[in-house]
Design a protein around this motif. Structure first.
Motif, PDB file in Angstrom:
ATOM      1  N   LEU A  37      -1.968 -51.680  82.095  1.00 10.08           N
ATOM      2  CA  LEU A  37      -0.505 -51.595  81.990  1.00 10.08           C
ATOM      3  C   LEU A  37      -0.067 -50.239  81.416  1.00 10.08           C
ATOM      4  CD1 LEU A  37       2.085 -53.420  82.334  1.00 10.08           C
ATOM      5  CD2 LEU A  37       1.909 -53.830  79.884  1.00 10.08           C
ATOM      6  N   ASP A  38      -1.003 -49.347  81.166  1.00 11.83           N
ATOM      7  CA  ASP A  38      -0.699 -48.117  80.440  1.00 11.83           C
ATOM      8  C   ASP A  38      -0.278 -46.938  81.314  1.00 11.83           C
ATOM      9  OD1 ASP A  38      -3.222 -47.837  81.496  1.00 11.83           O
ATOM     10  OD2 ASP A  38      -4.098 -46.963  79.693  1.00 11.83           O
ATOM     11  N   HIS A  39       0.563 -47.215  82.293  1.00  6.90           N
ATOM     12  CA  HIS A  39       1.150 -46.130  83.084  1.00  6.90           C
ATOM     13  C   HIS A  39       2.491 -46.602  83.630  1.00  6.90           C
ATOM     14  CE1 HIS A  39      -0.144 -48.159  86.818  1.00  6.90           C
ATOM     15  NE2 HIS A  39      -1.240 -48.423  86.152  1.00  6.90           N
ATOM     16  N   PRO A  40       3.412 -45.691  83.825  1.00  4.59           N
ATOM     17  CA  PRO A  40       4.739 -46.076  84.325  1.00  4.59           C
ATOM     18  C   PRO A  40       4.630 -46.828  85.653  1.00  4.59           C
ATOM     19  CG  PRO A  40       4.756 -43.812  83.560  1.00  4.59           C
ATOM     20  CD  PRO A  40       3.316 -44.260  83.560  1.00  4.59           C
ATOM     21  N   GLY A  41       5.424 -47.874  85.783  1.00 10.04           N
ATOM     22  CA  GLY A  41       5.465 -48.655  87.017  1.00 10.04           C
ATOM     23  C   GLY A  41       4.381 -49.704  87.143  1.00 10.04           C
ATOM     24  N   ALA A  42       3.501 -49.809  86.171  1.00 11.07           N
ATOM     25  CA  ALA A  42       2.438 -50.823  86.232  1.00 11.07           C
ATOM     26  C   ALA A  42       3.056 -52.218  86.118  1.00 11.07           C
ATOM     27  CB  ALA A  42       1.434 -50.599  85.106  1.00 11.07           C
ATOM     28  N   ALA A  43       2.429 -53.168  86.769  1.00  7.27           N
ATOM     29  CA  ALA A  43       2.906 -54.551  86.729  1.00  7.27           C
ATOM     30  C   ALA A  43       1.752 -55.461  86.329  1.00  7.27           C
ATOM     31  CB  ALA A  43       3.445 -54.959  88.096  1.00  7.27           C
ATOM     32  N   ILE A  44       2.101 -56.584  85.746  1.00  8.34           N
ATOM     33  CA  ILE A  44       1.067 -57.551  85.374  1.00  8.34           C
ATOM     34  C   ILE A  44       0.984 -58.642  86.429  1.00  8.34           C
ATOM     35  CG2 ILE A  44       1.319 -57.094  82.912  1.00  8.34           C
ATOM     36  CD1 ILE A  44       2.859 -59.719  82.683  1.00  8.34           C
ATOM     37  N   ASN A  45      -0.166 -59.261  86.515  1.00  9.61           N
ATOM     38  CA  ASN A  45      -0.366 -60.384  87.414  1.00  9.61           C
ATOM     39  C   ASN A  45      -0.167 -61.653  86.596  1.00  9.61           C
ATOM     40  OD1 ASN A  45      -1.604 -62.558  88.849  1.00  9.61           O
ATOM     41  ND2 ASN A  45      -2.589 -61.039  90.173  1.00  9.61           N
ATOM     42  N   ARG A  46       1.032 -62.184  86.662  1.00  9.72           N
ATOM     43  CA  ARG A  46       1.382 -63.349  85.845  1.00  9.72           C
ATOM     44  C   ARG A  46       0.552 -64.577  86.196  1.00  9.72           C
ATOM     45  NH1 ARG A  46       5.902 -60.197  86.000  1.00  9.72           N
ATOM     46  NH2 ARG A  46       7.073 -60.032  84.052  1.00  9.72           N
ATOM     47  N   ALA A  47       0.216 -64.740  87.471  1.00 10.05           N
ATOM     48  CA  ALA A  47      -0.573 -65.903  87.886  1.00 10.05           C
ATOM     49  C   ALA A  47      -1.964 -65.874  87.251  1.00 10.05           C
ATOM     50  CB  ALA A  47      -0.673 -65.964  89.408  1.00 10.05           C
ATOM     51  N   ASP A  48      -2.617 -64.721  87.258  1.00 13.79           N
ATOM     52  CA  ASP A  48      -3.935 -64.608  86.637  1.00 13.79           C
ATOM     53  C   ASP A  48      -3.840 -64.798  85.128  1.00 13.79           C
ATOM     54  OD1 ASP A  48      -5.142 -64.164  89.076  1.00 13.79           O
ATOM     55  OD2 ASP A  48      -5.455 -62.016  88.772  1.00 13.79           O
ATOM     56  N   ALA A  49      -2.787 -64.240  84.519  1.00 14.58           N
ATOM     57  CA  ALA A  49      -2.604 -64.379  83.070  1.00 14.58           C
ATOM     58  C   ALA A  49      -2.396 -65.843  82.694  1.00 14.58           C
ATOM     59  CB  ALA A  49      -1.424 -63.528  82.608  1.00 14.58           C
ATOM     60  N   LEU A  50      -1.562 -66.531  83.432  1.00 14.35           N
ATOM     61  CA  LEU A  50      -1.308 -67.936  83.144  1.00 14.35           C
ATOM     62  C   LEU A  50      -2.562 -68.784  83.387  1.00 14.35           C
ATOM     63  CD1 LEU A  50       0.763 -69.975  82.176  1.00 14.35           C
ATOM     64  CD2 LEU A  50       1.524 -70.224  84.551  1.00 14.35           C
ATOM     65  N   ALA A  51      -3.351 -68.414  84.378  1.00 11.82           N
ATOM     66  CA  ALA A  51      -4.570 -69.166  84.676  1.00 11.82           C
ATOM     67  C   ALA A  51      -5.549 -69.130  83.504  1.00 11.82           C
ATOM     68  CB  ALA A  51      -5.239 -68.632  85.945  1.00 11.82           C
ATOM     69  N   ILE A  52      -5.716 -67.982  82.859  1.00 14.93           N
ATOM     70  CA  ILE A  52      -6.661 -67.925  81.740  1.00 14.93           C
ATOM     71  C   ILE A  52      -6.103 -68.663  80.523  1.00 14.93           C
ATOM     72  CG2 ILE A  52      -6.005 -65.707  80.718  1.00 14.93           C
ATOM     73  CD1 ILE A  52      -9.107 -65.240  80.448  1.00 14.93           C
ATOM     74  N   ILE A  53      -4.795 -68.612  80.336  1.00 16.99           N
ATOM     75  CA  ILE A  53      -4.178 -69.386  79.247  1.00 16.99           C
ATOM     76  C   ILE A  53      -4.384 -70.879  79.504  1.00 16.99           C
ATOM     77  CG2 ILE A  53      -1.986 -70.040  78.172  1.00 16.99           C
ATOM     78  CD1 ILE A  53      -1.094 -67.087  78.612  1.00 16.99           C
ATOM     79  N   ASN A  54      -4.191 -71.297  80.743  1.00 18.48           N
ATOM     80  CA  ASN A  54      -4.372 -72.713  81.071  1.00 18.48           C
ATOM     81  C   ASN A  54      -5.830 -73.144  80.944  1.00 18.48           C
ATOM     82  OD1 ASN A  54      -1.719 -73.473  81.398  1.00 18.48           O
ATOM     83  ND2 ASN A  54      -1.661 -72.879  83.550  1.00 18.48           N
TER      84      ASN A  54
END
Length: 153
Positions: A37-54
């Motif tokens: 995420l350490d550059h302008p315009g970077a986006a996160i993958n919310r689905a992958d993030a939520l999957a590891i939390i779940n």
């Protein structure tokens, strides 16, 4: 015997989660968890993030969180406010909890930090939470660069 079965199950699930996290160094995590995420315009993958939390919640015997676009928007706004002010914004009204992090450049790092913090781990496994939103924001005009928010509803 009935008392030891849940303890054994928790142990087995904890070991499995540990192996999943350890596989990060072997390239075993989903690309969305290791995207930077350490550059302008970077986006996160919310689905992958939520999957590891779940997956973490399942190891604690809890049901999954459901992705919520309105909580994603609240989390994104909170991460941006945090980046711009250097102060963690208050918990959005009507939510169960909010978790913040700064300085980590991948969601795998953020999750590992949250998992390792007793207060954050407790929030990740809040039984009253059923929905989640995840936000990330980068600015090179700040001490930490990358800022994260998890809003639980």
């Amino acid at each position: 015997m009935a008392r030891s079965t849940p303890a054994l199950l928790r142990f087995v699930l904890a070991v499995a989660l540990g192996l999943l996290i350890a596989s990060c160094s072997a390239g075993g995590l989903a690309p969305g968890l290791t995207a930077r995420l350490d550059h302008p315009g970077a986006a996160i993958n919310r689905a992958d993030a939520l999957a590891i939390i779940n997956h973490y919640r399942a190891s604690a015997g809890l049901g999954p969180l459901v992705a919520d676009p309105s909580l994603d928007a609240a989390a994104q706004d909170a991460a941006q406010q945090y980046a711009q002010s250097g102060q963690q914004p208050p918990k959005p009204a009507g939510t169960v909890d909010v978790r913040y992090s700064a300085g980590y450049v991948t969601f795998a790092e953020v999750f590992s930090g949250w998992r390792g913090s007793p207060a954050d781990a407790k929030a990740l496994t809040a039984a009253t939470a059923t929905r989640a939103g995840i936000g990330g924001f980068y600015t090179d005009n700040s001490p930490f660069g990358a800022y994260w928010a998890l809003v639980l509803g």
